[in-house]
Design a protein around this motif. Structure first.
Motif, short mmCIF file in Angstrom:
data_model
loop_
_atom_site.label_atom_id
_atom_site.label_comp_id
_atom_site.label_asym_id
_atom_site.label_seq_id
_atom_site.Cartn_x
_atom_site.Cartn_y
_atom_site.Cartn_z
N UNK A 167 -0.05 43.10 -21.38
CA UNK A 167 -1.20 42.18 -22.11
C UNK A 167 -1.01 40.64 -20.99
N UNK A 168 0.82 40.23 -20.93
CA UNK A 168 0.37 39.18 -19.89
C UNK A 168 0.01 38.85 -18.52
N UNK A 169 -0.38 40.68 -18.25
CA UNK A 169 -1.45 40.72 -16.89
C UNK A 169 -2.91 40.00 -17.16
N UNK A 170 -3.17 39.68 -18.25
CA UNK A 170 -4.65 39.36 -18.95
C UNK A 170 -4.15 38.10 -17.86
N UNK A 171 -5.44 37.15 -16.49
CA UNK A 171 -4.32 36.16 -16.29
C UNK A 171 -5.93 35.91 -16.02
N UNK A 172 -6.87 35.23 -16.69
CA UNK A 172 -8.28 34.48 -16.43
C UNK A 172 -8.59 33.37 -16.19
N UNK A 173 -8.25 31.88 -17.32
CA UNK A 173 -7.87 30.82 -17.10
C UNK A 173 -7.44 30.11 -15.89
N UNK A 174 -6.69 30.18 -16.06
CA UNK A 174 -5.62 29.30 -14.22
C UNK A 174 -6.17 30.42 -13.57
#
Length: 438
Positions: A357-364
């Protein structure tokens, strides 16, 4: 964020154990707002993708529409730039308060409890960067984007949890939140150090003077939003003019607020302001940023490029493999090193699911995509497409892993929230003499 329970010198500390009651209340309140914001973020991203792919000319026209005063501070910016440099400053302001609170009242105040989430965050930043660098080490590589896959988007992750209906225990959610907070600090340091060019020193000096004034006003407990809001805007504008990314001003001001409570206070000034600003950040600032940043063309060609071109492939593998292995591996090694014992109600595959789940790297990640390749729109587009693909794949895999354990999570969730006498304190805190209450 789980508060360690008292233990004898040679007794193992429990990892992902029951949160203290005040910490549980703070975490649940913060996660509730971020979850709503996460859903809005998902909606905004979908709207951006549909808009950019069905009416691309309209999307570009609106994104590039310029508004604002020009000289001397050059604030005649496009709507996309206002979203990137302006609205995300609110997001990083909240992140700064969050981080300050963690240092003085949360997990990061004690080295033993902070070691696991910090180790997870550091390895979760290092491994994606290494994977990106390896993939882009050849002649056709573009190593400047090494930082794109290093960030975790807590709002997107919680939005996914809300959509799939997972009853993830609060300790796992708190771990993910703490991980994301440390991630945000690392991200702002990366932006300030590696993606700052062409410094205008008079503006930087003036911005730093404004920050000193901001600190002095807080130090002497001067009250009044009508003082702080104009001052914050001036600091932001000067930081923007200086060449340092304007979001640095947000995290700096957040770190200056007092986040420890005194005897006569229920909440510190920092917590009070965070409670007021977080809904603006999660519900308005970040979704609007997504609306202007996530509008990427997802044609067959662009999706093929994600798997065949070095830069986007490095981003996708960094998120999917680097984040997962880095967060999980760093957590497991830190637990082994500190002899921390996993909560017996959980297993390591639960930590692995959260790592995915931590692999969701959207905004930054979208922000750094623009900073890494400022003069190459094609590379920006490819990197953003890779962020979207990598985040969606991580979300899908994490959903499957969490759903397989959702019955168990539901049981833990119900036990954790049962309040038979209706006094506002869950029964688990009344039943257990070792349950942390402060």
């Amino acid at each position: 964020m789980a508060t360690p329970q008292p233990s004898a010198p040679n007794e193992r500390r429990t990892f992902l154990g029951l949160l203290s009651l005040p910490e549980r209340r703070f975490v649940l309140d913060a996660l509730r707002t971020e979850t709503v914001g996460g859903v809005l973020l998902l909606v905004a991203a979908v709207i951006a993708l549909v808009w950019a792919n069905v009416w691309p000319h309209s999307y570009e026209t609106v994104s590039e529409y310029t508004i604002g005063p020009g000289s001397p501070l050059h604030l005649d910016l496009s709507l996309e730039a206002w979203a990137t440099d302006g609205l995300l400053t609110i997001f990083f302001f909240v992140a700064g308060i969050e981080l300050k609170r963690e240092f003085v009242a949360g997990d990061l105040r004690t080295p033993s409890a902070a070691l696991l989430p910090v180790a997870a965050a550091l390895s979760g930043v290092a491994l994606p960067a290494i994977i990106f660098a390896v993939v882009n080490s050849g002649a056709g590589g573009h190593p400047g984007g090494w930082a794109i896959p290093t960030a975790t988007d807590i709002a997107f992750a919680l939005g996914v949890l809300a959509v799939v209906g997972s009853h993830l225990p609060s300790a796992l959610r708190a771990f993910l939140l703490t991980l994301a907070v440390v991630d945000d600090l690392i991200a702002i340091l990366i932006i300030a150090i590696f993606y700052t060019t062409g410094i205008t020193y008079w503006a930087l000096a003036a911005a730093l003077a404004g920050l000193v004034l901001f600190w002095v006003l807080n130090r002497f407990e001067v009250r009044g939003w009508y003082l702080y809001l104009p001052l914050a805007f001036v600091i932001w504008a000067l930081m923007h003019e200086s060449g340092v990314h304007a979001t640095v001003a947000g995290v700096a001001m957040g770190l200056m607020l007092r986040c420890h409570t005194r005897a006569d206070e229920e909440h510190s000034p920092g917590e009070h302001i965070e409670h007021q600003v977080r809904p603006v950040s999660a519900g308005i600032a970040v979704p609007l940023f997504a609306l202007f940043a996530a509008g990427v063309n997802l044609s067959g060609k662009s999706l093929t490029e994600v798997f065949t071109q070095a830069a986007p492939l490095g981003v996708m593998l960094g998120l999917l493999v680097g984040k997962t292995v880095g967060v999980f591996g760093g957590t497991w090694l830190a637990a082994r090193f500190t002899r921390a014992e996993l909560n017996p109600q959980l297993v390591w595959r639960d930590v692995f699911a959260v790592s995915v789940l931590a692999g969701i790297g959207f905004t930054v990640s979208l922000l750094i995509s623009e900073l890494a390749y400022p003069s190459d729109p094609d590379l920006q587009r490819q990197a953003k497409a890779a962020v979207l693909v990598g985040s969606v794949v991580c979300a899908a895999i994490a959903t499957v892993l969490l759903k397989l354990r959702n019955r168990h999570y539901r049981m833990l969730y119900e036990e954790e929230n049962q309040d038979s006498d209706g006094d506002g304190i869950p029964d688990v805190y009344a039943r257990r003499t070792d349950a942390p209450s402060t």
